[in-house]
Design an enzyme around this catalytic site. Sequence first.
Site, PDB file in Angstrom:
ATOM      1  N   ALA A  17      -6.912  -1.910   0.156  1.00  0.00           N
ATOM      2  CA  ALA A  17      -7.569  -1.031   1.128  1.00  0.00           C
ATOM      3  C   ALA A  17      -6.501  -0.181   1.803  1.00  0.00           C
ATOM      4  CB  ALA A  17      -8.310  -1.874   2.154  1.00  0.00           C
ATOM      5  N   GLU A  64      -2.814  -9.850   1.693  1.00  0.00           N
ATOM      6  CA  GLU A  64      -3.397  -9.626   3.017  1.00  0.00           C
ATOM      7  C   GLU A  64      -2.728 -10.472   4.097  1.00  0.00           C
ATOM      8  OE1 GLU A  64      -5.135  -9.843   0.210  1.00  0.00           O
ATOM      9  OE2 GLU A  64      -6.899  -8.538   0.266  1.00  0.00           O
ATOM     10  N   GLU A  69      -9.403  -7.448  -5.810  1.00  0.00           N
ATOM     11  CA  GLU A  69     -10.808  -7.873  -5.681  1.00  0.00           C
ATOM     12  C   GLU A  69     -11.730  -6.977  -6.511  1.00  0.00           C
ATOM     13  OE1 GLU A  69     -10.339  -7.745  -1.366  1.00  0.00           O
ATOM     14  OE2 GLU A  69     -11.102  -9.793  -1.293  1.00  0.00           O
TER      15      GLU A  69
HETATM   16  N1  DAK Z   1      -2.649   1.568   1.989  1.00  0.00           N
HETATM   17  C1  DAK Z   1      -2.126   2.765   2.314  1.00  0.00           C
HETATM   18  N2  DAK Z   1      -1.024   3.305   1.742  1.00  0.00           N
HETATM   19  C2  DAK Z   1      -0.401   2.562   0.802  1.00  0.00           C
HETATM   20  C3  DAK Z   1      -0.889   1.308   0.391  1.00  0.00           C
HETATM   21  C4  DAK Z   1      -2.071   0.800   1.039  1.00  0.00           C
HETATM   22  N3  DAK Z   1      -2.641  -0.361   0.692  1.00  0.00           N
HETATM   23  N4  DAK Z   1      -0.059   0.824  -0.561  1.00  0.00           N
HETATM   24  C5  DAK Z   1       0.881   1.761  -0.746  1.00  0.00           C
HETATM   25  N5  DAK Z   1       0.686   2.806   0.070  1.00  0.00           N
HETATM   26  C6  DAK Z   1       1.491   4.040   0.179  1.00  0.00           C
HETATM   27  C7  DAK Z   1       2.840   3.760   0.833  1.00  0.00           C
HETATM   28  O1  DAK Z   1       2.711   3.767   2.250  1.00  0.00           O
HETATM   29  C8  DAK Z   1       3.649   4.925   0.310  1.00  0.00           C
HETATM   30  O2  DAK Z   1       3.295   6.085   1.025  1.00  0.00           O
HETATM   31  P1  DAK Z   1       4.425   7.163   1.451  1.00  0.00           P
HETATM   32  O3  DAK Z   1       5.442   6.399   2.223  1.00  0.00           O
HETATM   33  O4  DAK Z   1       4.948   7.685   0.148  1.00  0.00           O
HETATM   34  O5  DAK Z   1       3.671   8.171   2.247  1.00  0.00           O
HETATM   35  C9  DAK Z   1       3.123   5.107  -1.116  1.00  0.00           C
HETATM   36  O6  DAK Z   1       1.832   4.479  -1.130  1.00  0.00           O
HETATM   37  C10 DAK Z   1       4.013   4.411  -2.145  1.00  0.00           C
HETATM   38  O7  DAK Z   1       4.165   3.071  -1.751  1.00  0.00           O
HETATM   39  P2  DAK Z   1       5.596   2.345  -1.649  1.00  0.00           P
HETATM   40  O8  DAK Z   1       6.654   3.322  -1.303  1.00  0.00           O
HETATM   41  O9  DAK Z   1       5.433   1.168  -0.767  1.00  0.00           O
HETATM   42  O10 DAK Z   1       5.802   1.898  -3.177  1.00  0.00           O
HETATM   43  P3  DAK Z   1       6.628   0.667  -3.719  1.00  0.00           P
HETATM   44  O11 DAK Z   1       6.649   0.856  -5.200  1.00  0.00           O
HETATM   45  O12 DAK Z   1       7.932   0.532  -3.006  1.00  0.00           O
HETATM   46  O13 DAK Z   1       5.785  -0.634  -3.368  1.00  0.00           O
HETATM   47  C11 DAK Z   1       3.734  -1.930  -3.222  1.00  0.00           C
HETATM   48  C12 DAK Z   1       4.541  -0.823  -3.977  1.00  0.00           C
HETATM   49  C13 DAK Z   1       2.347  -1.969  -3.839  1.00  0.00           C
HETATM   50  C14 DAK Z   1       4.420  -3.267  -3.421  1.00  0.00           C
HETATM   51  C15 DAK Z   1       3.687  -1.587  -1.710  1.00  0.00           C
HETATM   52  O14 DAK Z   1       3.222  -0.234  -1.568  1.00  0.00           O
HETATM   53  C16 DAK Z   1       2.763  -2.459  -0.940  1.00  0.00           C
HETATM   54  O15 DAK Z   1       3.073  -3.609  -0.593  1.00  0.00           O
HETATM   55  N6  DAK Z   1       1.566  -1.945  -0.562  1.00  0.00           N
HETATM   56  C17 DAK Z   1       0.618  -2.632   0.274  1.00  0.00           C
HETATM   57  C18 DAK Z   1      -0.104  -3.682  -0.522  1.00  0.00           C
HETATM   58  C19 DAK Z   1      -1.066  -4.452   0.354  1.00  0.00           C
HETATM   59  O16 DAK Z   1      -0.684  -5.063   1.370  1.00  0.00           O
HETATM   60  N7  DAK Z   1      -2.333  -4.460  -0.021  1.00  0.00           N
HETATM   61  C20 DAK Z   1      -3.399  -5.138   0.711  1.00  0.00           C
HETATM   62  C21 DAK Z   1      -4.027  -4.174   1.689  1.00  0.00           C
HETATM   63  S1  DAK Z   1      -5.257  -4.995   2.682  1.00  0.00           S
HETATM   64  C22 DAK Z   1     -12.737  -5.326   3.811  1.00  0.00           C
HETATM   65  C23 DAK Z   1     -12.633  -5.881   2.561  1.00  0.00           C
HETATM   66  C24 DAK Z   1     -11.429  -5.816   1.901  1.00  0.00           C
HETATM   67  C25 DAK Z   1     -10.334  -5.221   2.474  1.00  0.00           C
HETATM   68  C26 DAK Z   1     -10.451  -4.648   3.691  1.00  0.00           C
HETATM   69  C27 DAK Z   1     -11.655  -4.707   4.381  1.00  0.00           C
HETATM   70  N8  DAK Z   1     -13.996  -5.425   4.572  1.00  0.00           N
HETATM   71  C28 DAK Z   1     -15.035  -6.240   4.056  1.00  0.00           C
HETATM   72  C29 DAK Z   1     -14.163  -4.745   5.789  1.00  0.00           C
HETATM   73  C30 DAK Z   1      -9.058  -5.198   1.763  1.00  0.00           C
HETATM   74  C31 DAK Z   1      -7.900  -5.251   2.416  1.00  0.00           C
HETATM   75  C32 DAK Z   1      -6.652  -4.944   1.715  1.00  0.00           C
HETATM   76  O17 DAK Z   1      -6.607  -4.640   0.556  1.00  0.00           O
END
Ligand code: DAK
Length: 261
Positions: A69, A135, A115
């Site tokens: 997300a 998460e 998911e």
């Molecule tokens: N959201 C927003 N931007 C993201 C992102 C994300 N999830 N993942 C990556 N980006 C963006 C980065 O901020 C970066 O942007 P700039 O700095 O270039 O502007 C760009 O994508 C490239 O990312 P990185 O520079 O970080 O790239 P790396 O290769 O170094 O790293 C990575 C890749 C995938 C390991 C890293 O980006 C990372 O850890 N990303 C976050 C992964 C994460 O934590 N995902 C879980 C998110 S929480 C719901 C149901 C479900 C959900 C929510 C609500 N409800 C029922 C209400 C789900 C929640 C989630 O998924």
Amino acid sequence: MIAAMGYEHILLELEPPIATLTLNRPKVLNALSPELIRELTTALAELDADENVRAVVLTGGPKVFAAGADIGDMADRGAVDQLRRDQTGRWAPLAGFSKPLIAAVNGYALGGGCEVALMCDLILAGETARFGQPEINLGIIPGAGGTQRWPRSIGKYVAMEVMLTGAPVTAQRAYELGVVNKVVPAEMTVGLAQRMARQIAEKPPLAARMAKEAVLKAFDSPLTEGLASERKSFYFLFATEDQKEGMHAFLEKRKGVFKGR
Ligand code: DAK
């Protein structure tokens, strides 16, 4: 004939009897913004209603499936705000999609991205694929089925590891755990998923739908209920033209032609 339809955050290639949906926000690793989710679920609802489409491939493209997300969109939201937005309900056209849905995963499938893959029926993973629920690192837990679909697919202990460490598992480990059907060279993932979709699209569509429903039923019902439901679907299929065609084609030593009737 390929028809490409314009959305802003996804690409839709309609190539009956299959369609391919590609998540398309590469600059933010296909982070699942509310707009992307809206487009994806709208497209899925349309494909579900389109009789010419019999199987669908969902991919994120060559480098990343989806990094979850959109954290920027969620960071300052409150609990009531999240509840009102009902993102879980918004996934219904994906979780309840009636036709075979194949995820073609390259690179990261994290958080909501993982998911989404788990809501598909088959998962083809490129060697670069990484599946995880990070998460916990953000102070939350999965919210689109991760805590339920992982243990139902692979059991308690590795599911706990995935949730509690937040560390992604490789394509190969995911295959060994049984959450991935095949690991293939990354550049072939989408093509092989499309080939598999075409194979499935040749099958009688009503039988494919009932088979999918029956397997999903095994995830959330007691055995006796699942068996009763399977039997009813089995009987129902004898009311279809496709069953007559399938059995007569076998007896006449020819290939069946199925109409979904
Ligand atoms: N959201 C927003 N931007 C993201 C992102 C994300 N999830 N993942 C990556 N980006 C963006 C980065 O901020 C970066 O942007 P700039 O700095 O270039 O502007 C760009 O994508 C490239 O990312 P990185 O520079 O970080 O790239 P790396 O290769 O170094 O790293 C990575 C890749 C995938 C390991 C890293 O980006 C990372 O850890 N990303 C976050 C992964 C994460 O934590 N995902 C879980 C998110 S929480 C719901 C149901 C479900 C959900 C929510 C609500 N409800 C029922 C209400 C789900 C929640 C989630 O998924």
